[in-house]
Design a protein around this motif. Structure first.
Motif, short mmCIF file in Angstrom:
data_model
loop_
_atom_site.label_atom_id
_atom_site.label_comp_id
_atom_site.label_asym_id
_atom_site.label_seq_id
_atom_site.Cartn_x
_atom_site.Cartn_y
_atom_site.Cartn_z
N THR A 72 0.83 -1.21 0.00
CA THR A 72 0.00 0.00 0.00
C THR A 72 0.86 1.26 0.00
O THR A 72 0.40 2.32 -0.38
CB THR A 72 -0.95 0.03 1.21
N GLN A 73 2.14 1.12 0.41
CA GLN A 73 3.07 2.25 0.42
C GLN A 73 3.91 2.31 -0.86
O GLN A 73 4.64 3.28 -1.06
CB GLN A 73 4.01 2.15 1.62
N HIS A 74 3.84 1.27 -1.70
CA HIS A 74 4.69 1.21 -2.88
C HIS A 74 4.22 2.23 -3.92
O HIS A 74 3.03 2.34 -4.20
CB HIS A 74 4.67 -0.20 -3.48
N PRO A 75 5.16 2.96 -4.53
CA PRO A 75 4.78 4.00 -5.51
C PRO A 75 4.00 3.46 -6.71
O PRO A 75 3.19 4.18 -7.28
CB PRO A 75 6.12 4.58 -5.97
N GLU A 76 4.22 2.22 -7.09
CA GLU A 76 3.52 1.69 -8.26
C GLU A 76 2.01 1.65 -8.06
O GLU A 76 1.24 1.80 -9.00
CB GLU A 76 4.01 0.28 -8.60
N PHE A 77 1.58 1.47 -6.83
CA PHE A 77 0.15 1.40 -6.56
C PHE A 77 -0.46 2.79 -6.35
O PHE A 77 -1.64 2.92 -6.10
CB PHE A 77 -0.12 0.49 -5.35
N ASN A 78 0.37 3.83 -6.48
CA ASN A 78 -0.09 5.21 -6.38
C ASN A 78 0.07 5.97 -7.69
O ASN A 78 -0.20 7.15 -7.75
CB ASN A 78 0.69 5.96 -5.29
N SER A 79 0.60 5.30 -8.72
CA SER A 79 0.86 6.01 -9.97
C SER A 79 0.12 5.35 -11.12
O SER A 79 -0.42 4.26 -11.00
CB SER A 79 2.37 6.03 -10.26
N GLY A 80 0.15 6.00 -12.25
CA GLY A 80 -0.49 5.48 -13.45
C GLY A 80 0.47 4.71 -14.32
O GLY A 80 1.56 4.35 -13.91
N LYS A 81 0.06 4.52 -15.57
CA LYS A 81 0.86 3.73 -16.49
C LYS A 81 1.83 4.57 -17.32
O LYS A 81 2.57 4.03 -18.14
CB LYS A 81 -0.04 2.93 -17.43
N PHE A 82 1.84 5.89 -17.10
CA PHE A 82 2.68 6.76 -17.90
C PHE A 82 3.96 7.14 -17.17
O PHE A 82 3.99 7.25 -15.94
CB PHE A 82 1.93 8.06 -18.27
N ASN A 83 5.03 7.37 -17.96
CA ASN A 83 6.28 7.89 -17.41
C ASN A 83 6.05 9.33 -16.97
O ASN A 83 5.13 10.00 -17.45
CB ASN A 83 7.38 7.89 -18.49
N GLU A 84 6.89 9.82 -16.12
CA GLU A 84 6.78 11.21 -15.68
C GLU A 84 7.61 12.13 -16.57
O GLU A 84 8.22 13.08 -16.12
CB GLU A 84 7.22 11.34 -14.21
N LYS A 85 7.64 11.86 -17.89
CA LYS A 85 8.42 12.68 -18.82
C LYS A 85 7.79 14.05 -19.04
O LYS A 85 8.48 15.03 -19.27
CB LYS A 85 8.55 11.96 -20.17
N SER A 126 3.27 -15.93 -11.87
CA SER A 126 3.86 -14.83 -12.63
C SER A 126 3.24 -13.52 -12.20
O SER A 126 2.03 -13.44 -11.98
CB SER A 126 3.63 -15.02 -14.13
N TYR A 127 4.07 -12.50 -12.10
CA TYR A 127 3.58 -11.17 -11.76
C TYR A 127 4.19 -10.16 -12.72
O TYR A 127 5.39 -10.18 -12.97
CB TYR A 127 3.92 -10.79 -10.31
N VAL A 128 3.34 -9.28 -13.25
CA VAL A 128 3.77 -8.25 -14.19
C VAL A 128 3.68 -6.90 -13.49
O VAL A 128 2.67 -6.60 -12.84
CB VAL A 128 2.88 -8.25 -15.46
N SER A 129 4.76 -6.13 -13.62
CA SER A 129 4.84 -4.85 -12.92
C SER A 129 5.68 -3.88 -13.74
O SER A 129 6.36 -4.27 -14.67
CB SER A 129 5.49 -5.09 -11.55
N PHE A 130 5.61 -2.61 -13.35
CA PHE A 130 6.47 -1.61 -13.98
C PHE A 130 7.87 -1.62 -13.38
O PHE A 130 8.77 -0.95 -13.86
CB PHE A 130 5.87 -0.21 -13.84
N SER A 131 8.06 -2.39 -12.32
CA SER A 131 9.34 -2.49 -11.64
C SER A 131 9.80 -3.95 -11.66
O SER A 131 9.07 -4.84 -11.22
CB SER A 131 9.20 -2.02 -10.19
N ALA A 132 11.01 -4.18 -12.16
CA ALA A 132 11.55 -5.55 -12.20
C ALA A 132 11.70 -6.10 -10.78
O ALA A 132 11.38 -7.27 -10.53
CB ALA A 132 12.90 -5.55 -12.91
N GLN A 133 12.13 -5.27 -9.86
CA GLN A 133 12.32 -5.72 -8.49
C GLN A 133 10.99 -6.07 -7.83
O GLN A 133 10.87 -7.09 -7.14
CB GLN A 133 13.03 -4.64 -7.66
N LEU A 134 9.96 -5.26 -8.06
CA LEU A 134 8.65 -5.55 -7.49
C LEU A 134 8.09 -6.85 -8.07
O LEU A 134 7.52 -7.66 -7.33
CB LEU A 134 7.68 -4.40 -7.74
N SER A 135 8.26 -7.07 -9.36
CA SER A 135 7.79 -8.31 -9.98
C SER A 135 8.42 -9.52 -9.30
O SER A 135 7.74 -10.48 -8.96
CB SER A 135 8.13 -8.33 -11.47
N GLN A 136 9.71 -9.44 -9.09
CA GLN A 136 10.44 -10.54 -8.44
C GLN A 136 9.98 -10.72 -7.00
O GLN A 136 9.73 -11.84 -6.56
CB GLN A 136 11.93 -10.26 -8.49
N GLU A 137 9.85 -9.62 -6.26
CA GLU A 137 9.46 -9.71 -4.86
C GLU A 137 8.07 -10.32 -4.69
O GLU A 137 7.85 -11.16 -3.82
CB GLU A 137 9.49 -8.32 -4.21
#
Length: 179
Positions: A72-85, A126-137
């Protein structure tokens, strides 16, 4: 049209997937093998395996994983699918408050795939995420949480059995004294 598609794709975050394999099956601890079980090739029936499989896919189980990883504290669950470019898009889909546990569970289950491997007691996680580390965890934590859950069940069973044996021993002791 091609340029607009390329621009849109450049704004999307990369996705990563991690996979783990877990053996599910009999919920008996190894030290409770009976004579009948010793001659069976598999200790787990198809119903037991299906039950364990459905347990892995349940919302309650997902909540355990989320709480252990504090997702619940992880940034991925607070952000969208877009880069912050682009500053304009950095707030798209972003929440200012902490997401609800039910929303995090839904999002985790949406990105999680648990599939049985035919003819075995194994499942692919299998878990798909925007973060490789989060997917693994997450993929690894599913297995760890399952093993912890099984250990809780076994220790509760052992404690109940131990308590019953102590009661029987006391009762036999009383009968012996009376005799």
């Amino acid at each position: 049209l091609t340029l607009s598609v390329l621009f849109y794709l450049s704004l999307l975050k990369s996705s990563y997937s991690a996979t783990a394999i877990l053996q599910i099956g009999s919920n008996k601890p190894a030290n409770t093998l009976s004579i009948n079980d010793a001659f069976n090739e598999s200790n787990a029936s198809k119903e037991q395996i299906q039950t364990q499989f459905e347990l892995l896919r349940s919302r309650k189980f997902a909540e355990r994983v989320i709480l252990q990883l504090d997702l619940t504290q992880h940034p991925e669950f607070n952000s969208g699918k877009f880069n912050e470019k682009i500053a304009l898009l950095s707030n798209v889909g972003r929440r200012n408050t902490k997401p609800k546990l039910s929303d995090v569970v839904s999002r985790l289950q949406k990105n999680l795939s648990i599939l049985p491997i035919a003819g075995t007691e194994l499942v692919n996680i299998s878990y798909v995420s925007f973060s490789a580390q989060l997917s693994q965890e997450v993929a690894n934590q599913i297995g760890i949480t399952y093993l912890q859950y099984q250990e809780e069940i076994h220790s509760a069973s052992k404690e109940t059995t131990s308590q019953w044996l102590v009661e029987q021993l006391e009762e036999l002791g009383k009968k012996l004294q009376l005799s």
